[in-house]
Design a protein around this motif. Structure first.
Motif, PDB file in Angstrom:
ATOM      1  N   GLY A  29       0.817  -1.215   0.000  1.00 41.95           N
ATOM      2  CA  GLY A  29       0.000   0.000   0.000  1.00 41.95           C
ATOM      3  C   GLY A  29       0.845   1.256   0.000  1.00 41.95           C
ATOM      4  N   ALA A  30       1.896   1.262   0.826  1.00 44.68           N
ATOM      5  CA  ALA A  30       2.764   2.445   0.891  1.00 44.68           C
ATOM      6  C   ALA A  30       3.478   2.682  -0.432  1.00 44.68           C
ATOM      7  CB  ALA A  30       3.775   2.275   2.022  1.00 44.68           C
ATOM      8  N   LEU A  31       3.944   1.612  -1.074  1.00 45.42           N
ATOM      9  CA  LEU A  31       4.630   1.758  -2.363  1.00 45.42           C
ATOM     10  C   LEU A  31       3.684   2.269  -3.438  1.00 45.42           C
ATOM     11  CD1 LEU A  31       6.794  -1.485  -2.294  1.00 45.42           C
ATOM     12  CD2 LEU A  31       7.698   0.817  -2.629  1.00 45.42           C
ATOM     13  N   LEU A  32       2.461   1.737  -3.466  1.00 46.72           N
ATOM     14  CA  LEU A  32       1.500   2.135  -4.495  1.00 46.72           C
ATOM     15  C   LEU A  32       1.010   3.561  -4.281  1.00 46.72           C
ATOM     16  CD1 LEU A  32      -0.549  -1.178  -4.729  1.00 46.72           C
ATOM     17  CD2 LEU A  32       0.935  -0.225  -6.502  1.00 46.72           C
ATOM     18  N   GLU A  33       0.895   3.979  -3.028  1.00 45.58           N
ATOM     19  CA  GLU A  33       0.401   5.323  -2.734  1.00 45.58           C
ATOM     20  C   GLU A  33       1.446   6.399  -3.016  1.00 45.58           C
ATOM     21  OE1 GLU A  33      -0.913   5.288   1.287  1.00 45.58           O
ATOM     22  OE2 GLU A  33      -2.484   3.789   0.917  1.00 45.58           O
ATOM     23  N   SER A  34       2.721   6.019  -2.971  1.00 44.09           N
ATOM     24  CA  SER A  34       3.776   7.004  -3.177  1.00 44.09           C
ATOM     25  C   SER A  34       3.760   7.521  -4.621  1.00 44.09           C
ATOM     26  CB  SER A  34       5.141   6.379  -2.868  1.00 44.09           C
ATOM     27  OG  SER A  34       6.176   7.254  -3.249  1.00 44.09           O
ATOM     28  N   ALA A  35       3.903   8.837  -4.725  1.00 40.33           N
ATOM     29  CA  ALA A  35       3.946   9.454  -6.062  1.00 40.33           C
ATOM     30  C   ALA A  35       5.358   9.509  -6.619  1.00 40.33           C
ATOM     31  CB  ALA A  35       3.358  10.864  -5.997  1.00 40.33           C
ATOM     32  N   ALA A  36       6.335   9.026  -5.886  1.00 41.92           N
ATOM     33  CA  ALA A  36       7.723   9.046  -6.342  1.00 41.92           C
ATOM     34  C   ALA A  36       7.862   8.227  -7.616  1.00 41.92           C
ATOM     35  CB  ALA A  36       8.640   8.497  -5.255  1.00 41.92           C
ATOM     36  N   ARG A  37       8.737   8.676  -8.511  1.00 41.11           N
ATOM     37  CA  ARG A  37       8.899   7.957  -9.775  1.00 41.11           C
ATOM     38  C   ARG A  37      10.002   6.899  -9.710  1.00 41.11           C
ATOM     39  NH1 ARG A  37      13.050  10.020 -12.849  1.00 41.11           N
ATOM     40  NH2 ARG A  37      14.004  11.954 -12.092  1.00 41.11           N
ATOM     41  N   VAL A  38      10.736   6.846  -8.583  1.00 43.82           N
ATOM     42  CA  VAL A  38      11.733   5.796  -8.367  1.00 43.82           C
ATOM     43  C   VAL A  38      11.433   5.130  -7.034  1.00 43.82           C
ATOM     44  CG1 VAL A  38      14.170   5.216  -8.137  1.00 43.82           C
ATOM     45  CG2 VAL A  38      13.477   7.082  -9.659  1.00 43.82           C
ATOM     46  N   LYS A  39      11.215   3.830  -7.077  1.00 49.47           N
ATOM     47  CA  LYS A  39      10.885   3.089  -5.860  1.00 49.47           C
ATOM     48  C   LYS A  39      11.923   1.986  -5.683  1.00 49.47           C
ATOM     49  CE  LYS A  39       6.141   4.456  -6.524  1.00 49.47           C
ATOM     50  NZ  LYS A  39       4.705   4.121  -6.547  1.00 49.47           N
ATOM     51  N   LEU A  40      12.724   2.150  -4.637  1.00 48.66           N
ATOM     52  CA  LEU A  40      13.871   1.280  -4.413  1.00 48.66           C
ATOM     53  C   LEU A  40      13.577   0.340  -3.255  1.00 48.66           C
ATOM     54  CD1 LEU A  40      16.903   0.683  -5.083  1.00 48.66           C
ATOM     55  CD2 LEU A  40      17.476   2.367  -3.313  1.00 48.66           C
ATOM     56  N   VAL A  41      13.711  -0.959  -3.519  1.00 47.11           N
ATOM     57  CA  VAL A  41      13.521  -1.982  -2.485  1.00 47.11           C
ATOM     58  C   VAL A  41      14.863  -2.673  -2.313  1.00 47.11           C
ATOM     59  CG1 VAL A  41      12.226  -4.011  -1.766  1.00 47.11           C
ATOM     60  CG2 VAL A  41      11.115  -2.268  -3.189  1.00 47.11           C
ATOM     61  N   CYS A  42      15.578  -2.330  -1.249  1.00 46.51           N
ATOM     62  CA  CYS A  42      16.932  -2.836  -1.037  1.00 46.51           C
ATOM     63  C   CYS A  42      16.954  -3.708   0.212  1.00 46.51           C
ATOM     64  CB  CYS A  42      17.903  -1.662  -0.891  1.00 46.51           C
ATOM     65  SG  CYS A  42      19.628  -2.156  -0.732  1.00 46.51           S
ATOM     66  N   ALA A  43      17.302  -4.982   0.059  1.00 43.38           N
ATOM     67  CA  ALA A  43      17.304  -5.917   1.198  1.00 43.38           C
ATOM     68  C   ALA A  43      18.119  -7.143   0.829  1.00 43.38           C
ATOM     69  CB  ALA A  43      15.876  -6.326   1.553  1.00 43.38           C
ATOM     70  N   PRO A  44      18.602  -7.891   1.848  1.00 43.41           N
ATOM     71  CA  PRO A  44      19.380  -9.101   1.577  1.00 43.41           C
ATOM     72  C   PRO A  44      18.544 -10.189   0.904  1.00 43.41           C
ATOM     73  CG  PRO A  44      19.723  -8.343   3.834  1.00 43.41           C
ATOM     74  CD  PRO A  44      18.564  -7.570   3.288  1.00 43.41           C
ATOM     75  N   ALA A  45      19.234 -11.262   0.550  1.00 42.59           N
ATOM     76  CA  ALA A  45      18.568 -12.399  -0.098  1.00 42.59           C
ATOM     77  C   ALA A  45      17.462 -12.947   0.798  1.00 42.59           C
ATOM     78  CB  ALA A  45      19.595 -13.502  -0.386  1.00 42.59           C
ATOM     79  N   GLY A  46      16.404 -13.428   0.165  1.00 44.78           N
ATOM     80  CA  GLY A  46      15.333 -14.081   0.911  1.00 44.78           C
ATOM     81  C   GLY A  46      14.422 -13.143   1.663  1.00 44.78           C
ATOM     82  N   SER A  47      14.478 -11.855   1.356  1.00 42.29           N
ATOM     83  CA  SER A  47      13.652 -10.880   2.074  1.00 42.29           C
ATOM     84  C   SER A  47      12.294 -10.657   1.422  1.00 42.29           C
ATOM     85  CB  SER A  47      14.382  -9.535   2.178  1.00 42.29           C
ATOM     86  OG  SER A  47      15.581  -9.669   2.900  1.00 42.29           O
ATOM     87  N   GLY A  48      12.030 -11.314   0.300  1.00 42.53           N
ATOM     88  CA  GLY A  48      10.734 -11.170  -0.355  1.00 42.53           C
ATOM     89  C   GLY A  48      10.634  -9.955  -1.258  1.00 42.53           C
ATOM     90  N   LYS A  49      11.748  -9.523  -1.831  1.00 39.36           N
ATOM     91  CA  LYS A  49      11.730  -8.355  -2.714  1.00 39.36           C
ATOM     92  C   LYS A  49      10.931  -8.648  -3.975  1.00 39.36           C
ATOM     93  CE  LYS A  49      16.226  -8.323  -2.970  1.00 39.36           C
ATOM     94  NZ  LYS A  49      16.492  -9.436  -2.032  1.00 39.36           N
ATOM     95  N   THR A  50      11.213  -9.793  -4.599  1.00 41.32           N
ATOM     96  CA  THR A  50      10.523 -10.146  -5.840  1.00 41.32           C
ATOM     97  C   THR A  50       9.030 -10.277  -5.612  1.00 41.32           C
ATOM     98  OG1 THR A  50      12.499 -11.317  -6.601  1.00 41.32           O
ATOM     99  CG2 THR A  50      10.420 -11.833  -7.712  1.00 41.32           C
ATOM    100  N   ALA A  51       8.659 -10.927  -4.510  1.00 46.49           N
ATOM    101  CA  ALA A  51       7.236 -11.098  -4.200  1.00 46.49           C
ATOM    102  C   ALA A  51       6.561  -9.746  -3.989  1.00 46.49           C
ATOM    103  CB  ALA A  51       7.083 -11.969  -2.949  1.00 46.49           C
ATOM    104  N   LEU A  52       7.259  -8.826  -3.330  1.00 45.52           N
ATOM    105  CA  LEU A  52       6.673  -7.511  -3.084  1.00 45.52           C
ATOM    106  C   LEU A  52       6.481  -6.755  -4.392  1.00 45.52           C
ATOM    107  CD1 LEU A  52       5.748  -5.314  -1.122  1.00 45.52           C
ATOM    108  CD2 LEU A  52       8.141  -4.622  -0.883  1.00 45.52           C
TER     109      LEU A  52
END
Length: 847
Positions: A29-52
């Motif tokens: 919800g927070a990612l979709l609501e943000s109007a920013a044109r660059v959304k960076l998801v930075c986390a170690p392996a197995g953190s569910g980045k792809t799923a998010l």
């Protein structure tokens, strides 16, 4: 969780979610609501980045063009990256210039999702990514999932409000989210199992998935070997395979350390190399995170370090020895002591204890380490010095090992005679202080009282810790006797000693006594505010005293429970239970009892008795005397039996307990169970009335009520009013029942003691309905709930003011506003601002 599959039947080859996916709407919800044109998801392996990213992708607007670019962490040249991006977006030009031109003139709404961006530093590629993000059209939204934060001009994007960053810590699954995967279990059991999974995994998505796959036996301390093998195999492929042998070895060493920084790494791995190793591991996203939110110290993710520490490590002793040397040189005696134990350098460990004070006992795992050393070198340890005898005795008492503590105290005689009469007097006084605490915890009140009083007459100003502990013991004894004024005087004197020495740990320990005093006086909201302030202060320390914070959490859980804030109480009880259990604190018992009471509030008696059985099992495993836990467990059991109508069991248990606590040779109740004896008495009367074999029940309860009134024990007085109403109702005296019920309800509402009313409703719902139409209507006394200043704060809350705006309006500090808000919530029995305003309006308060 993180497992993804492509959909070859679709033209755009977009991914789809795994059948085991756990939604995280708070992130999505927070990612979709943000109007920013660059959304960076930075986390170690197995953190569910792809799923998010996929979860967000599936909720894209209908008119949005979706471009999914999976890179699998590959190290690409700029040309290769341009070619793959152009192909994904359907662009004709694949060279740098043409691609940047096309991106700048894009007019249709487009999402480009780059999954698993290059894992290893590629300066040229990072520079091109930076240029691409800078010149691309506002119609383009970039979603970047990565283990490594690319070297781009993120500050400029942030200042332009063009960047939304979702960091690794936020991606961890919460306890509630884990419980969603356990819907096949009863709610209480699902919540309990989710709590244990969260504790072991820290919410790391891959770890949670492995635990769920293995169907672990959550009653066991150790993890199944299959799960450990799976995790180690995962780390081999996702972590070690991409590291050099030197970096892999460095990571394993750091995983065996509780905390580290660049200076320690320099000492361990060599000057000029150690700090660089650490920086590289951080850049590569190798599960290194802040230690206790510290700005100076780091740790390897605990869910991984625990597993790594289970492996055989032949070279471990030498690394721990080197770490011990560094911590000792830095005067970090507790960490040096731990490393000496891990290096099996027991003589060095004993020598380091000479630098310990009583406050070190309240640092994480110190008691556990001391108990371990005592098992290995107990005799040698307690023969070293009186200071070590006192330290070890305190650890044994903390853990509930009274027999061993008694043997330890007896060792003080080995240090007599002293070289001076004054020294000898002081040593004997310290023996009396320790003996007093042993007698106090064993229930021998008269012996404890004598020891404490005599020690206080002799102990000098330098022995302020022993003096404060004697005063704490006298405070608790006065509370057990219902002598609240005496308890208050002793507590104030002890607090003055601690504050004069600037000891926040001792101050917090003594404030726990103060909170018990406030609780007995029926001011739960004041007790909660006091403990909340203490917790905040302790949380700011670099070495958080987690055992002490665990005790504070348990007490706050009890206060929240008494005020009817069950959800809040559950959080406190669970946190306190975990802290106390990990640190071998005997007070862990009250975490189990609190969770049992919450289960009983939901009429889940099966789960309630499971919690009590777990408590008894742990007490027995840790060889804690049954005098510590038997009375409290039987009292809790009897509360539940009474609600179930199993009155014979209540009579048997309460009669047996009263014989234990009354008459010749009786023991006092455990210090943490204030008012236990009168509560046992009135539970026995209630059960006897139901069985029609009570003798003068009204008179006996009125006698207990008079004693509570005389002692000004308002919480107990409230319960006794309700018990009298219950007995009078059962005996057919409706007028007396109405009178006591009204008195009990008014006191419960005035002092926020909603749990007492809830327990009455669980036992006799017909009493509330049959005797009084509106027994708990207290609008007449509602104005007395809040002070004038609290009403002023609440009125501004109702107008939508923030805490800072309220502080400015009333010319008070922000801290004071927060304190008033906590008290308002406690008095009104609510958790949120909106609930406070609504509750005040119902009570007729002018807001």
């Amino acid at each position: 969780m993180t497992a993804m599959t492509h959909a070859p039947d679709r033209a755009d080859f977009l991914p789809r979610l795994s059948s085991h996916h756990l939604a995280r709407p708070r992130l999505c919800g927070a990612l979709l609501e943000s109007a920013a044109r660059v959304k960076l998801v930075c986390a170690p392996a197995g953190s569910g980045k792809t799923a998010l990213l996929t979860e967000c992708l599936l909720q894209a607007p209908v008119n949005c063009t979706l471009c999914w670019l999976p890179l699998a962490g590959s190290s690409l040249s700029v040309g290769e990256f341009c070619e793959r991006l152009a192909r994904t977006m359907g662009l004709t030009g694949a060279d740098e210039t043409s691609l940047l031109y096309e991106l700048a003139r894009r007019t249709s709404t487009t999402w480009v999702l780059i999954d698993d961006y290059c894992r290893y530093p590629e300066p040229a590629l990072d520079a091109f990514l930076d240029r691409m993000l800078a010149v691309s059209s506002p119609a383009l939204t970039w979603w970047i999932g990565t283990r490594r934060r690319p070297s781009c001009n993120w500050p400029r994007l942030l200042l332009d409000d063009a960047l939304y960053e979702c960091e690794g810590a936020a991606l961890a699954l919460t306890r509630d989210e884990i419980a969603q995967a356990l819907r096949h279990l009863p709610p209480a059991q699902a919540d309990s199992v989710a709590g244990r999974i969260f504790q072991r995994s820290g919410g790391w998505c891959a770890g949670v998935r492995m635990l769920l796959m293995q169907k672990c036996d959550w009653s066991q301390k150790t993890l199944p070997q299959q799960r450990m093998d799976t995790l180690l195999d995962y780390l081999q492929h996702e972590l070690f395979s991409g590291l050099s042998p030197e970096l892999a070895e460095a990571w394993r060493v750091l995983a065996h350390l509780p905390r580290f920084n660049a200076e320690l790494c320099e000492h361990l791995f060599g000057a000029g190399e150690g700090a660089q190793y650490l920086r590289t591991l951080q850049v590569l996203g190798c599960f290194i995170e802040p230690w206790n939110d510290s700005a100076d110290w780091l740790q390897v993710c605990p869910s991984l370090s625990h597993v790594i520490r289970e492996e055989q490590w032949p070279s471990g002793r030498s690394w721990h020895r080197r770490a011990c040397q560094w911590f000792a040189a830095a005067n970090d005696w507790r960490s040096a002591f731990e490393q000496a134990l891990l290096a099996e350098e027991h003589e060095a460990a004993i020598s380091l204890l000479q630098h310990f004070s009583f406050e070190h006992l309240f640092e994480e795992q110190t008691v556990v380490l001391l108990l371990r050393l005592h098992e290995i070198r107990g005799g040698e340890l307690t023969m070293s010095s009186p200071q070590l005898v006192g330290l070890m005795t305190a650890a044994l008492l903390f853990a509930g090992r009274f027999e061993q503590a008694g043997q330890c105290i007896a060792r003080l005689s080995c240090f007599l005679p002293q070289s001076s009469a004054q020294g000898e007097c002081q040593l004997i006084a310290r023996w009396q202080a320790l003996s007093g605490w042993l007698a106090h915890l064993e229930g021998r009140m008269e012996a404890a009282q004598e020891h404490f009083s005599q020690a206080l007459e002799v102990l000098d100003a330098d022995s302020w810790i022993a003096r404060a502990m004697c005063l704490s013991g006298l405070t608790q004894q006065a509370l057990l006797r219902g002598e609240l004024d005496v308890a208050h005087a002793c507590n104030r004197q002890a607090l003055c000693l601690a504050r004069a020495q600037g000891s926040l740990v001792f101050e917090a320990l003594l404030e726990l006594d103060h909170a018990q005093l406030l609780e007995q006086r029926g001011t739960a909201s004041r007790a909660e505010s006091l403990l909340a302030n203490v917790h905040d202060l302790l949380g700011k320390q670099s070495n958080r005293p987690t055992p002490l914070m665990g005790r504070i959490a348990l007490r706050r859980g009890r206060l929240a429970l008494s005020q009817g804030l069950d959800a809040r109480a559950a959080g406190f009880f669970q946190a306190g239970l975990e802290d106390c259990k990990r640190n071998h604190d005997k007070r862990v018992l009250y975490g189990f009892i609190g969770l049992a009471q919450l289960a009983a509030n939901q009429a889940d008696y099966e789960q309630a008795f499971v919690c009590l059985r777990d408590a008894e099992r742990l007490m027995q495993l840790r060889q804690i005397p049954d005098t510590v836990y038997r009375g409290a467990l039987l009292h809790a059991s009897s509360l539940f039996w009474l609600q179930q109508g199993r009155n014979e069991l209540v009579c048997e248990a309460m009669t047996r307990l009263l014989r234990h606590y009354q008459g010749p040779g009786a023991l006092q109740a455990p210090p943490a169970t204030l008012e236990l004896v009168p509560r046992i008495e009135y539970l026995l009367i209630l059960a006897e009335v139901e069985l029609h074999k009570a003798h003068c029940p009204i008179a006996r309860l009125q006698q207990l009520l008079e004693t509570a009134r005389h002692c000004r024990m308002l919480s107990l007085e409230t319960d006794l009013h309700l018990a009298l109403a219950e007995v009078a109702f059962a005996l057919g005296d409706e007028l007396l029942a109405r009178s006591h019920l009204q008195a009990g309800c008014e006191m419960a509402s005035l002092h926020g003691l909603h749990q007492a009313l809830h327990e009455l409703k669980m036992r006799r719902p017909e009493l509330i309905d049959g005797v009084a139409e509106t027994p708990c209507a207290v609008s007449s006394s509602g104005g007395a709930l809040l002070s004038q200043r609290e009403l002023e704060v609440l009125r501004l809350i109702a107008k939508g003011y923030s805490n800072q705006q309220i502080a400015d309006q009333l010319f008070i500090s922000l801290h004071t506003v927060k304190t008033h808000a906590r008290r308002i919530h406690g008095k009104l029995g609510v958790e949120r601002r909106t609930q406070a305003v609504a509750s005040a309006k119902i009570l007729g308060l002018d807001v």
